[in-house]
Structure formats: C-alpha cells, structure tokens
Design an enzyme around this catalytic site. Structure first.
Site, PDB file in Angstrom:
ATOM      1  N   THR A 177      12.980  -5.969  -6.954  1.00 42.46           N
ATOM      2  CA  THR A 177      12.290  -5.491  -8.164  1.00 42.46           C
ATOM      3  C   THR A 177      13.036  -4.332  -8.815  1.00 42.46           C
ATOM      4  O   THR A 177      13.625  -3.490  -8.141  1.00 42.46           O
ATOM      5  CB  THR A 177      10.857  -5.054  -7.785  1.00 42.46           C
ATOM      6  N   PRO A 232      12.955  -1.638 -12.647  1.00 47.55           N
ATOM      7  CA  PRO A 232      12.010  -1.124 -13.646  1.00 47.55           C
ATOM      8  C   PRO A 232      11.636  -2.171 -14.698  1.00 47.55           C
ATOM      9  O   PRO A 232      10.490  -2.231 -15.130  1.00 47.55           O
ATOM     10  CB  PRO A 232      12.763   0.049 -14.273  1.00 47.55           C
ATOM     11  N   ILE A 283     -22.017  -3.539   1.956  1.00 52.65           N
ATOM     12  CA  ILE A 283     -22.867  -3.478   3.158  1.00 52.65           C
ATOM     13  C   ILE A 283     -23.042  -2.030   3.627  1.00 52.65           C
ATOM     14  O   ILE A 283     -24.089  -1.655   4.142  1.00 52.65           O
ATOM     15  CB  ILE A 283     -22.272  -4.378   4.274  1.00 52.65           C
ATOM     16  N   GLU A 316       4.814  -9.486  -4.042  1.00 55.91           N
ATOM     17  CA  GLU A 316       5.412 -10.772  -3.649  1.00 55.91           C
ATOM     18  C   GLU A 316       4.960 -11.888  -4.597  1.00 55.91           C
ATOM     19  O   GLU A 316       4.770 -13.030  -4.160  1.00 55.91           O
ATOM     20  CB  GLU A 316       5.043 -11.141  -2.209  1.00 55.91           C
TER      21      GLU A 316
END
Lengths: 310, 46
Positions: A64, A66, A275, A301
């Site tokens: 990856t 920018p 919960i 990913e």
C-alpha cells in the site's frame, strides 16, 4: 513440523481470540514469509525465509502507498536498475511490523508504462540504510500494533534480492493477497470468539430483575446467533485453508471467507457490547475495544467491496 | 475436509493455548488495573 495453512489458521485464530494485536503481528509476519516460500530461490529461502521460520527475524510486507489502496496495480514506488543494483524511491504506508521487522518484501514498479506487468517484488534488506521509518499511524484501535510509513530514498537493492522475476510482482502480490485473506478471516473469527466468550461470561454474572441476564431469552438468542455466525465464518476460513493446502484454486473461497468473517466480526462484537449494556460502552470492559478492532477486518487486505468483486 | 490432527500438531495447539491464557491474564492486568465495575458486579477480572 508438518504444519500447513489449516494449522497456521487455527493458531492465528487462537492468538486473535486472546489478543488481536498479536494475531495481526503473526499474520503480517506471514505476509513476508509466504512470497519467499512461494517465489524465492534457494539462496533467498536460506538467507531470509529460514530466520523468519525459526522466529529469529520478524517480517513485514509493503504494498500500500499513499495513493495506492484497492487499486494495487498502480504502485508508484519506483525501482530502477543501475548496474547490479536496483535503486528504490517511494513511500509505503500502513506497514504492520514496520520498524520491528528485519526482513521486508516490497512491490515497486520497474516499468511504469507497463502497468501491472511492470511491477516487481524485492527484498530490500541491504538497502534498509536508505529507508526511513515514519511514526506510527494514529488509529481507531490496535494502539500497540506498529503501523509505519516506509520511505525509500535511493535505497540500493542488489539484483539478487529481486524476488521471482522482473515484471511479475503483481502475480506475487495477488497470490499473497489470497493467502492474506485467509489470515484476515481467521483473525476475525478469533476476535469474534473472544467477544462471544466475554459476552457469555458477563451474561452469567450480570443480574437484572433478580435473575442472571443469561436466563432471558432475548440474551440467549443473541448468544445463539453469535455462536452460529462465528461457526459459519470458521468453516469458510478452514475450507479456504484446506483448499490452499490441497493445492487447488482458492482465491474465491478466500475472498468469501474474508468477507463473511469480517462482516460477521462487526456483527458479533456489536452484540457483545449490546449484551454488556451501558458497561459495554465504557472502557472498563474489553468489548468496546473489540468492536473498534473489528472494523479493521472490513478494510484491510481488500475492502468488503473489493472482496465482492473478487 | 479433514479436521483430524497428529499428536504433534495437537501438542503445538495445546502449547499455543497455554500462551494465549497468559496473554489474556496479562492483558487484564495491564488494561484494567483499577476496574471497579467488576467488583461491583461481584465478578472481578472480567
């Protein structure tokens, strides 16, 4: 040790259930190991894969940039051959294990005009003196996980550290992403399992209206749905691992596993907070962190949208 | 799909499970050192 991707996945799930950050470190380590295992020559395997396999070194992978996210084929980091070295210039971001790793695998373009056919993969170990690390990204969660920028400024990489063939870096990256998706799926299953267990434990001790909340059918149904959802994702993840181990095409099932598991993880962690009621919304309990951690699985990913395209 | 494992593989899973238990208890100590809600609920350490 006789371990395949099935066993790797099970261990990843266990680690992520206990500590998702540790699961991420484990997964990112494989992102450096796998391309060496699948595409490295014998010398590269001995020099780089061996220390990664024994745990002597930590690994990381850089794809990856920018301006390069989902469109992984448009890598801008440039690698130019000069004599017996490639000179790398560019920036890689969100590098998990960045700074802690000694061995990196990165993808750069050796022929920008050729698009994906111009990409090549490198092991820039000898060039790390010309690689600068920028501070950790400030993230929604995973505060203890190293995610750094790697900045290459005339970093010299010997030609023998070209991984596979020049112009075949996209193939390396795509194969790696398929395996990485299994890693994301098992990580999401592990995190969801941790959230489910926390919610189940809480329901057994929290009392309202003079009864444990686990005695209310509304809570029982939530827990039943969570358990069923986790099991579905687990089976998809294990099927993807099993197919990889069998040596059959597994891209589609890996994308299905990653997509289902990551969205399941967001559902389950949100119910775990539900919960816990008001206490779940405080930092006093782990479940609020689980919910923040879950979001990452829908993004890294390959986003959920990309998985549906795969 | 085959979900059976050798004794050696199972031993590795057991070792990882032990490490994971350590993670959980350490994480609780590090991140929730002054938890009061747990005491209030009578379930310290959740």
């Amino acid at each position: 040790m006789g371990l395949g991707f099935m066993e790797w996945g099970i261990i990843g799930e266990m680690l992520s259930a206990a500590c998702t950050t540790t699961g991420a470190v484990y997964g990112a380590h494989m992102l450096a190991m796998y391309p060496l295992m699948a595409f490295g020559n014998e010398e590269q395997k001995n020099k780089y894969l061996r220390p990664l396999a024994t745990g002597a070194s930590i690994g990381a992978m850089g794809l990856t940039e920018p301006n390069v996210g989902s469109d992984a084929g448009s890598v801008q980091t440039r690698a130019q051959l000069r004599g017996d070295k490639y000179i790398l210039n560019g920036t890689k971001i969100f590098i998990t294990n960045g700074g802690d790793a000694e061995i990196y695998v990165v993808v750069a373009t050796t022929a920008p005009s050729r698009g994906t056919r111009g990409l090549s993969a490198f092991i820039p170990r000898e060039g790390l003196s010309r690689v600068h690390l920028r501070q950790d990204e400030k993230k929604m969660a995973y505060n203890s996980l190293s995610n750094k920028e790697l900045i290459f400024e005339d970093a010299e990489v010997p030609v023998e550290n070209l991984l596979y063939k020049e112009g075949r870096g996209f193939r390396v990256a795509m194969d790696l992403l398929d395996v990485g998706r299994i890693g994301m799926a098992v990580g999401a299953v592990g995190l969801a399992q941790g959230a489910y267990e926390a919610a189940a434990r809480y329901s057994l001790v929290r009392e309202q209206f003079g009864r444990k909340i686990s005695e209310f059918q509304a809570i029982q149904h939530h827990l039943a749905n969570m358990a069923m959802d986790i099991e579905c994702a687990r089976l998809l993840a294990r099927k993807a691992s099993w197919m990889k181990d069998q040596g059959v095409e597994f891209s589609k099932i890996a994308a299905m596993a990653k997509l289902y598991a990551s969205e399941m993880c967001s559902r389950v962690t949100s119910l775990a907070v539900q919960i816990h009621g008001g206490h779940g919304y405080t930092t006093e309990y782990d479940v609020e962190r689980y919910m923040r951690e879950a979001k990452l699985f829908e993004i890294v990913e390959g986003t959920s949208e990309i998985q549906r395209n795969v | 799909m085959d979900f059976s494992f050798t004794e050696e593989q199972q031993a590795i899973f057991d070792a990882v499970a032990e490490i994971c238990e350590d993670f959980k208890s350490t994480a609780r100590e590090l991140t929730r050192p002054e938890s009061t809600l747990g005491q209030y609920q009578g379930h310290e350490g959740l």
